[in-house]
Motif scaffolding. Sequence first.
Motif, PDB file in Angstrom:
ATOM      1  N   THR A   1      21.476 -36.043  -9.264  1.00  0.00           N
ATOM      2  CA  THR A   1      20.598 -35.250 -10.113  1.00  0.00           C
ATOM      3  C   THR A   1      19.302 -34.894  -9.383  1.00  0.00           C
ATOM      4  O   THR A   1      18.890 -35.573  -8.446  1.00  0.00           O
ATOM      5  CB  THR A   1      20.264 -36.000 -11.413  1.00  0.00           C
ATOM      6  N   GLN A   2      18.675 -33.809  -9.841  1.00  0.00           N
ATOM      7  CA  GLN A   2      17.411 -33.342  -9.298  1.00  0.00           C
ATOM      8  C   GLN A   2      16.338 -33.417 -10.390  1.00  0.00           C
ATOM      9  O   GLN A   2      16.657 -33.399 -11.581  1.00  0.00           O
ATOM     10  CB  GLN A   2      17.545 -31.894  -8.814  1.00  0.00           C
ATOM     11  N   THR A   3      15.099 -33.495  -9.972  1.00  0.00           N
ATOM     12  CA  THR A   3      13.996 -33.558 -10.920  1.00  0.00           C
ATOM     13  C   THR A   3      13.482 -32.148 -11.216  1.00  0.00           C
ATOM     14  O   THR A   3      13.083 -31.424 -10.307  1.00  0.00           O
ATOM     15  CB  THR A   3      12.842 -34.411 -10.371  1.00  0.00           C
TER      16      THR A   3
ATOM     17  N   TRP B   1      11.133 -27.157  -9.809  1.00  0.00           N
ATOM     18  CA  TRP B   1      12.143 -28.021  -9.202  1.00  0.00           C
ATOM     19  C   TRP B   1      11.511 -28.754  -8.028  1.00  0.00           C
ATOM     20  O   TRP B   1      11.103 -28.141  -7.048  1.00  0.00           O
ATOM     21  CB  TRP B   1      13.331 -27.162  -8.768  1.00  0.00           C
TER      22      TRP B   1
ATOM     23  N   ASP C   1       9.762 -35.145 -16.996  1.00  0.00           N
ATOM     24  CA  ASP C   1      10.670 -34.793 -15.894  1.00  0.00           C
ATOM     25  C   ASP C   1      12.108 -34.933 -16.382  1.00  0.00           C
ATOM     26  O   ASP C   1      12.481 -35.968 -16.945  1.00  0.00           O
ATOM     27  CB  ASP C   1      10.450 -35.713 -14.689  1.00  0.00           C
ATOM     28  N   TRP C   2      12.918 -33.913 -16.134  1.00  0.00           N
ATOM     29  CA  TRP C   2      14.326 -33.936 -16.515  1.00  0.00           C
ATOM     30  C   TRP C   2      15.167 -34.094 -15.266  1.00  0.00           C
ATOM     31  O   TRP C   2      14.885 -33.486 -14.231  1.00  0.00           O
ATOM     32  CB  TRP C   2      14.709 -32.647 -17.246  1.00  0.00           C
ATOM     33  N   ARG C   3      16.195 -34.904 -15.364  1.00  0.00           N
ATOM     34  CA  ARG C   3      17.117 -35.124 -14.246  1.00  0.00           C
ATOM     35  C   ARG C   3      18.441 -34.444 -14.570  1.00  0.00           C
ATOM     36  O   ARG C   3      19.071 -34.738 -15.588  1.00  0.00           O
ATOM     37  CB  ARG C   3      17.354 -36.616 -14.028  1.00  0.00           C
TER      38      ARG C   3
END
Length: 358
Positions: free
Chosen positions: A138-140, A227, A150-152
């Motif tokens: 996953t990316q932040t 991102w 912050d969403w992953r």
Amino acid sequence: GVISVTVTVGLMAGAYPSFVLASLQPTDTLKGTYKGNIHGQWIRKGLVVVQFAASIGLIIGSSVISKQFDYIETADLGYEMDGLVHTNIFVADKFLKTSKEVRLADRYKTVKQAFLDHPDALEGTAYMQDFGLTTWGTQTVQFEGHADRDWRLPIIEVDDNFINVYQIDLLAGRNFDEDAFPADHISAGADSAAALIVNASTVAHMGWNLSAVPGTEMSPIGKAFSWRRRGGDVTGTIVGVVNDFHYEPLTEKIGPMALAFRTKSFFNLSVSIREGSQEAVEAHFVKTWKQFAPNKPEWHWVDDRGLRSGYKVQRRTQGLANVATGIAIFLACVGLYGLASQATEERRKEIGVRKTLG
């Protein structure tokens, strides 16, 4: 370890027979007057019941596994893989070369056009590692309206023809278009005008509404994002929404994810071909591969063979379950036969007397 388990199982398996043999009276056996006690008969019957119960459990388990594989074979993946030929030339080139400046991924358009240079090759797309086979990192990301959190989520890096080749439904907004919107293409470093396409699960997760007018508070289209990347933060706006598709194995639930137009991480190339032209196109693939990666063994696969082969462990489990079920059923039948034979033998004299007396 294995030795202790083996010893324990051996002792447990041999304990009951040894106690039974030790309790036998040899004189009664020689006289023919020995009869098994009621307790022993209940144990034998109980063991047969346990054997049948285990067999039924294994049959049910094997049936469930079989239905799961039927689902894997027929499930709607959310994209179309029929009529596609795939090659991993970009990742092969990446591991072959030591300099990052001369990777084929930087010239993906030239490579893609070379593979498309065949009358039966229709469309092509370059993209990141295989999807549908493994779970994604996953990316932040931060989204407008949720900047305090912050969403992953996984971000799959693709070119601007990925959605078309894989026939993924575009629910709202637009696709990537490098010609009309050059900023869609994320550069190697930081970027401040990039584009992102999210899936329907992301929209639902964020509380947005697909039917809302683009640019309004409830619409995902036009929402700003940030991102966070090691090479530099990427900011921009959401330009489209695609329908949910299985980017991870079918054993995983579809969650929020996004598509980004970035070439540095390209692994594979997929080409849609005309029906009935597979053999000719594969020969063209081999020839073209040698043109760009002559020192690397050529490798490609057709349709969804790569996807289905990703479930080898589960298939092996299914095979073992089927074998175990067959053995359990056989042993249960042997136990039942043995129980019936023993009961017949114990009553043989009684049956003989009854026959004699009529």
